[in-house]
Motif scaffolding. Sequence first.
Motif, PDB file in Angstrom:
ATOM      1  N   ARG A 390       0.831  -1.201   0.000  1.00 35.09           N
ATOM      2  CA  ARG A 390       0.000   0.000   0.000  1.00 35.09           C
ATOM      3  C   ARG A 390       0.867   1.254   0.000  1.00 35.09           C
ATOM      4  O   ARG A 390       1.878   1.325   0.704  1.00 35.09           O
ATOM      5  CB  ARG A 390      -0.909  -0.001   1.234  1.00 35.09           C
ATOM      6  CG  ARG A 390      -1.952   1.108   1.262  1.00 35.09           C
ATOM      7  CD  ARG A 390      -2.835   0.972   2.497  1.00 35.09           C
ATOM      8  NE  ARG A 390      -3.654  -0.228   2.476  1.00 35.09           N
ATOM      9  CZ  ARG A 390      -4.906  -0.277   2.059  1.00 35.09           C
ATOM     10  NH1 ARG A 390      -5.488   0.819   1.595  1.00 35.09           N
ATOM     11  NH2 ARG A 390      -5.588  -1.409   2.093  1.00 35.09           N
ATOM     12  N   ARG A 417      -3.526   0.351  -9.284  1.00 33.67           N
ATOM     13  CA  ARG A 417      -4.257  -0.572  -8.405  1.00 33.67           C
ATOM     14  C   ARG A 417      -4.318  -1.971  -9.016  1.00 33.67           C
ATOM     15  O   ARG A 417      -4.460  -2.966  -8.296  1.00 33.67           O
ATOM     16  CB  ARG A 417      -5.659  -0.042  -8.126  1.00 33.67           C
ATOM     17  CG  ARG A 417      -6.657  -0.222  -9.254  1.00 33.67           C
ATOM     18  CD  ARG A 417      -7.971   0.470  -8.973  1.00 33.67           C
ATOM     19  NE  ARG A 417      -8.916   0.266 -10.061  1.00 33.67           N
ATOM     20  CZ  ARG A 417      -9.958   1.038 -10.299  1.00 33.67           C
ATOM     21  NH1 ARG A 417     -10.190   2.096  -9.530  1.00 33.67           N
ATOM     22  NH2 ARG A 417     -10.781   0.765 -11.299  1.00 33.67           N
ATOM     23  N   PHE A 422      -2.398  -0.731  -3.366  1.00 34.26           N
ATOM     24  CA  PHE A 422      -3.536   0.120  -3.056  1.00 34.26           C
ATOM     25  C   PHE A 422      -3.043   1.482  -2.576  1.00 34.26           C
ATOM     26  O   PHE A 422      -1.886   1.643  -2.174  1.00 34.26           O
ATOM     27  CB  PHE A 422      -4.411  -0.521  -1.975  1.00 34.26           C
ATOM     28  CG  PHE A 422      -5.211  -1.703  -2.459  1.00 34.26           C
ATOM     29  CD1 PHE A 422      -5.025  -2.238  -3.723  1.00 34.26           C
ATOM     30  CD2 PHE A 422      -6.160  -2.297  -1.637  1.00 34.26           C
ATOM     31  CE1 PHE A 422      -5.762  -3.322  -4.175  1.00 34.26           C
ATOM     32  CE2 PHE A 422      -6.901  -3.388  -2.072  1.00 34.26           C
ATOM     33  CZ  PHE A 422      -6.699  -3.905  -3.334  1.00 34.26           C
ATOM     34  N   ASN A 446      -8.424   2.165  -4.673  1.00 33.49           N
ATOM     35  CA  ASN A 446      -8.808   1.021  -3.829  1.00 33.49           C
ATOM     36  C   ASN A 446      -8.352   1.220  -2.387  1.00 33.49           C
ATOM     37  O   ASN A 446      -7.911   0.282  -1.725  1.00 33.49           O
ATOM     38  CB  ASN A 446      -8.232  -0.295  -4.376  1.00 33.49           C
ATOM     39  CG  ASN A 446      -9.169  -0.960  -5.356  1.00 33.49           C
ATOM     40  OD1 ASN A 446     -10.258  -0.457  -5.637  1.00 33.49           O
ATOM     41  ND2 ASN A 446      -8.752  -2.089  -5.910  1.00 33.49           N
ATOM     42  N   ALA A 472      -7.354  -5.072   3.916  1.00 24.59           N
ATOM     43  CA  ALA A 472      -8.685  -5.282   3.353  1.00 24.59           C
ATOM     44  C   ALA A 472      -9.042  -6.761   3.401  1.00 24.59           C
ATOM     45  O   ALA A 472      -8.227  -7.625   3.077  1.00 24.59           O
ATOM     46  CB  ALA A 472      -8.736  -4.774   1.919  1.00 24.59           C
ATOM     47  N   LYS A 475     -12.981  -6.651  -1.336  1.00 24.43           N
ATOM     48  CA  LYS A 475     -12.970  -5.462  -2.174  1.00 24.43           C
ATOM     49  C   LYS A 475     -14.146  -5.507  -3.146  1.00 24.43           C
ATOM     50  O   LYS A 475     -14.820  -6.530  -3.300  1.00 24.43           O
ATOM     51  CB  LYS A 475     -11.648  -5.310  -2.915  1.00 24.43           C
ATOM     52  CG  LYS A 475     -11.464  -6.210  -4.122  1.00 24.43           C
ATOM     53  CD  LYS A 475     -10.257  -5.760  -4.954  1.00 24.43           C
ATOM     54  CE  LYS A 475     -10.174  -6.503  -6.275  1.00 24.43           C
ATOM     55  NZ  LYS A 475      -9.117  -5.985  -7.156  1.00 24.43           N
ATOM     56  N   ASP A 476     -14.368  -4.372  -3.814  1.00 25.35           N
ATOM     57  CA  ASP A 476     -15.492  -4.217  -4.738  1.00 25.35           C
ATOM     58  C   ASP A 476     -16.802  -4.650  -4.076  1.00 25.35           C
ATOM     59  O   ASP A 476     -17.593  -5.419  -4.635  1.00 25.35           O
ATOM     60  CB  ASP A 476     -15.259  -5.015  -6.026  1.00 25.35           C
ATOM     61  CG  ASP A 476     -14.095  -4.462  -6.845  1.00 25.35           C
ATOM     62  OD1 ASP A 476     -13.697  -3.312  -6.585  1.00 25.35           O
ATOM     63  OD2 ASP A 476     -13.580  -5.177  -7.722  1.00 25.35           O
ATOM     64  N   ASP A 512     -15.600  -1.135 -10.404  1.00 23.29           N
ATOM     65  CA  ASP A 512     -14.908  -0.924  -9.133  1.00 23.29           C
ATOM     66  C   ASP A 512     -15.884  -0.472  -8.054  1.00 23.29           C
ATOM     67  O   ASP A 512     -16.858   0.245  -8.321  1.00 23.29           O
ATOM     68  CB  ASP A 512     -13.810   0.127  -9.317  1.00 23.29           C
ATOM     69  CG  ASP A 512     -13.016   0.360  -8.054  1.00 23.29           C
ATOM     70  OD1 ASP A 512     -12.398  -0.593  -7.555  1.00 23.29           O
ATOM     71  OD2 ASP A 512     -13.031   1.506  -7.548  1.00 23.29           O
ATOM     72  N   GLU A 515     -13.650  -1.016  -0.647  1.00 26.83           N
ATOM     73  CA  GLU A 515     -13.056  -2.142   0.062  1.00 26.83           C
ATOM     74  C   GLU A 515     -13.479  -2.092   1.526  1.00 26.83           C
ATOM     75  O   GLU A 515     -13.794  -1.028   2.069  1.00 26.83           O
ATOM     76  CB  GLU A 515     -11.529  -2.118  -0.031  1.00 26.83           C
ATOM     77  CG  GLU A 515     -10.881  -0.913   0.630  1.00 26.83           C
ATOM     78  CD  GLU A 515      -9.369  -1.046   0.710  1.00 26.83           C
ATOM     79  OE1 GLU A 515      -8.753  -0.226   1.400  1.00 26.83           O
ATOM     80  OE2 GLU A 515      -8.812  -1.961   0.090  1.00 26.83           O
ATOM     81  N   TYR A 567     -19.249  -9.077  -3.405  1.00 23.92           N
ATOM     82  CA  TYR A 567     -17.900  -8.688  -2.994  1.00 23.92           C
ATOM     83  C   TYR A 567     -16.903  -9.719  -3.521  1.00 23.92           C
ATOM     84  O   TYR A 567     -17.274 -10.854  -3.854  1.00 23.92           O
ATOM     85  CB  TYR A 567     -17.797  -8.612  -1.467  1.00 23.92           C
ATOM     86  CG  TYR A 567     -17.941  -9.959  -0.779  1.00 23.92           C
ATOM     87  CD1 TYR A 567     -16.822 -10.717  -0.444  1.00 23.92           C
ATOM     88  CD2 TYR A 567     -19.207 -10.480  -0.488  1.00 23.92           C
ATOM     89  CE1 TYR A 567     -16.958 -11.960   0.168  1.00 23.92           C
ATOM     90  CE2 TYR A 567     -19.346 -11.712   0.119  1.00 23.92           C
ATOM     91  CZ  TYR A 567     -18.215 -12.448   0.449  1.00 23.92           C
ATOM     92  OH  TYR A 567     -18.356 -13.685   1.045  1.00 23.92           O
ATOM     93  N   PHE A 576      -7.164 -10.934  -4.167  1.00 18.91           N
ATOM     94  CA  PHE A 576      -8.610 -11.113  -4.075  1.00 18.91           C
ATOM     95  C   PHE A 576      -9.094 -11.980  -5.231  1.00 18.91           C
ATOM     96  O   PHE A 576      -8.461 -12.061  -6.284  1.00 18.91           O
ATOM     97  CB  PHE A 576      -9.317  -9.752  -4.103  1.00 18.91           C
ATOM     98  CG  PHE A 576      -8.908  -8.853  -2.974  1.00 18.91           C
ATOM     99  CD1 PHE A 576      -9.624  -8.830  -1.794  1.00 18.91           C
ATOM    100  CD2 PHE A 576      -7.788  -8.047  -3.097  1.00 18.91           C
ATOM    101  CE1 PHE A 576      -9.235  -8.012  -0.745  1.00 18.91           C
ATOM    102  CE2 PHE A 576      -7.380  -7.228  -2.058  1.00 18.91           C
ATOM    103  CZ  PHE A 576      -8.116  -7.215  -0.874  1.00 18.91           C
TER     104      PHE A 576
END
Length: 673
Positions: A390, A417, A422, A446, A472, A475-476, A512, A515, A567, A576
């Motif tokens: 990150r 991303r 992130f 993200n 996280a 995500k999404d 997108d 998260e 998700y 992910f």
Amino acid sequence: MLIRLAALALLAVAPALAAPVPVAPGTGGLAGLVTDADTGDPLIGANIYIPAEQRGAATDIHGRYLILGLPAGRYEVQVSYTGYAFQTYTEVEVVSGQRTTLDAQLSGESLGEVVVEYERPMIQRDAIGAPRVMSGAEMRGRRTPGIAAQRSAAPMSAPAAVGGVMRQQTTRPGGLYPPPTDREGYATIEEAGFKRVTDSPLSTFSIDVDRASYSNVRRFLTDGRLPVVDAVRVEEMVNAFDYGLEGPGRRDQHPFAVSAEITDAPWAPQHRLARISLQGRRIDTEDLPPANLVFLIDVSGSMSAPDKLPLLQRAFRLLVREMRPQDRMALVVYAGASGLVLPPTDGTEKARILEAIDNLRAGGSTAGAAGLRLAYQTAREHFDPHATNRVILATDGDFNVGVSSDAEMQRLVEEERESGVFLSVLGFGTGNVQDAKMETLADHGNGNYAYIDGIREAERVFVREFGGTLFAIAKDVKIQVEFNPAQVAGYRLIGYENRALANEDFADDQKDAGELGAGHTVTALYEIVPRGVEVPTAGVDGLRYQTTPDLTEAAESGEWLAVRLRYKPATGAGTFADESVRLDVPVAGRAVPLARASEATRWAVAVTEASLLLRESEYAPGATWDDALALARGARGADAHGDRAEFVRLIETAAALAATEADRRDRPVALGD
């Protein structure tokens, strides 16, 4: 008009009478109470700082603080609180084996006339510690720490828009201070209106775990002025609190638990409110995957104020103390140019990391895009597939040199991303905070966006919620609600205006969304118009060729609505699934009177009502400060960290400021005013 700082500080230092405390040999402690000089009320979250030791503390809900492990000696101690005069005490003696008492009573700033002169040293270290000669312009621009410089009334250019229209800050009248002539930028928020279920049975949006709006609103109110309307994002106000909700069990396949409740709307007695909450799985710090972090730090001239780079340095010291041996941190700085100050360094070398942080100095212009590129390059070169990777950008968002168009920076973070890196953003300071730009960068990277208005918020982000900030678990994350026309005539989603999605985006895994961090809570409130009650919307004329569709058997189930979630679950540290997972939760049962609703629901409704008042919402004409305050006082609960007690005081402040504004608006204007 020049500024006078009118302040009163009553000090009691009594090491001889202090009781012995269990501390290391040769060290003592410092403790005390910080209160408002006029009212005697304790000040929650006041900052106490000892420059020589680079140690500090924030007062608790009772206004008290404690610092242990100080080597015996005499110290300068700084006491500060937003909206109050900055205080410095010298020759405060700490005695070995004893606790020195230092109490302070602080008074607010008032208008008047005083001249403050300050001479800046000719030699100062630059952002990476190298000495350089100060220019005459830089010397003339020096600000005295703790004293607000007089703001220029010269016109300023409006900031660029991010993903839409951006409003330049114009503070409403009625506060304790005149409106500032600054250039903070906020994206325009157009509140969502009511929709008829027969026309729009689905409502779809992305989750939002940011809470920058709450700490920013707190800054406005503690400064003695109502916030800019578009600075108030209702969902971030609501999600700023821990609701004590049950998370998923160890064997649950989903990384979060869903809860819902139907209750009354206090500002519209005929309407109902539906609270929908997600509680992410809580993970102990020792069980979290390694963190591979690149801090991108703005050290431009705009970051020299005490509430910017100096606060940032104190905040990062808290994070460094939380680092584990397996965690790594790199430091990239940017001003007129960017550079790598500290290569990736693991948690066993905290002294080296702290030294690099302490050597940072502000100066120069702001080449934000170049800094972002270098930070991402550093993250990619040292990418760890077994860690959370990150970039954390710390800035006031005021990019002004080089290619810094919003569209280009947005494309940059969107591209990066995909590499698994992130982006999170930390906002600092006042006067030129580019809130809209920072929120947009975090959303497209993200990541999450937090505004650090004091050391207490830094402690919350970096210590209390270390896992949620950096790690996280999904995500999404998207939410889609289908309303049952047999129960519901109309509805409106309160907040989440900039998170709205098209209904077809729900099943599109390429779209997108937000998260969810470890331990994070997401709460959304819908205002519901029950069947048989008129929906407050203009609507459309009746159709010629069709009527209301037939209802299915499920419509007779007594369900109000069905919550659907999609998700992408975490498959490892920072990785992910490619395909989303769906979860359906129907919500049925009678509406619970608000007085008997759960504490979580009552608190969420109290925060929502206060936020709608701050926004001057046209959709809550029946909302009152008295109702919001009474509801909040009755739903404080255990409140281990004093967060809810703090918000009750913010409501009290906002109500007083709103009354002052109303008085000024209604007061006849005399000729010559």
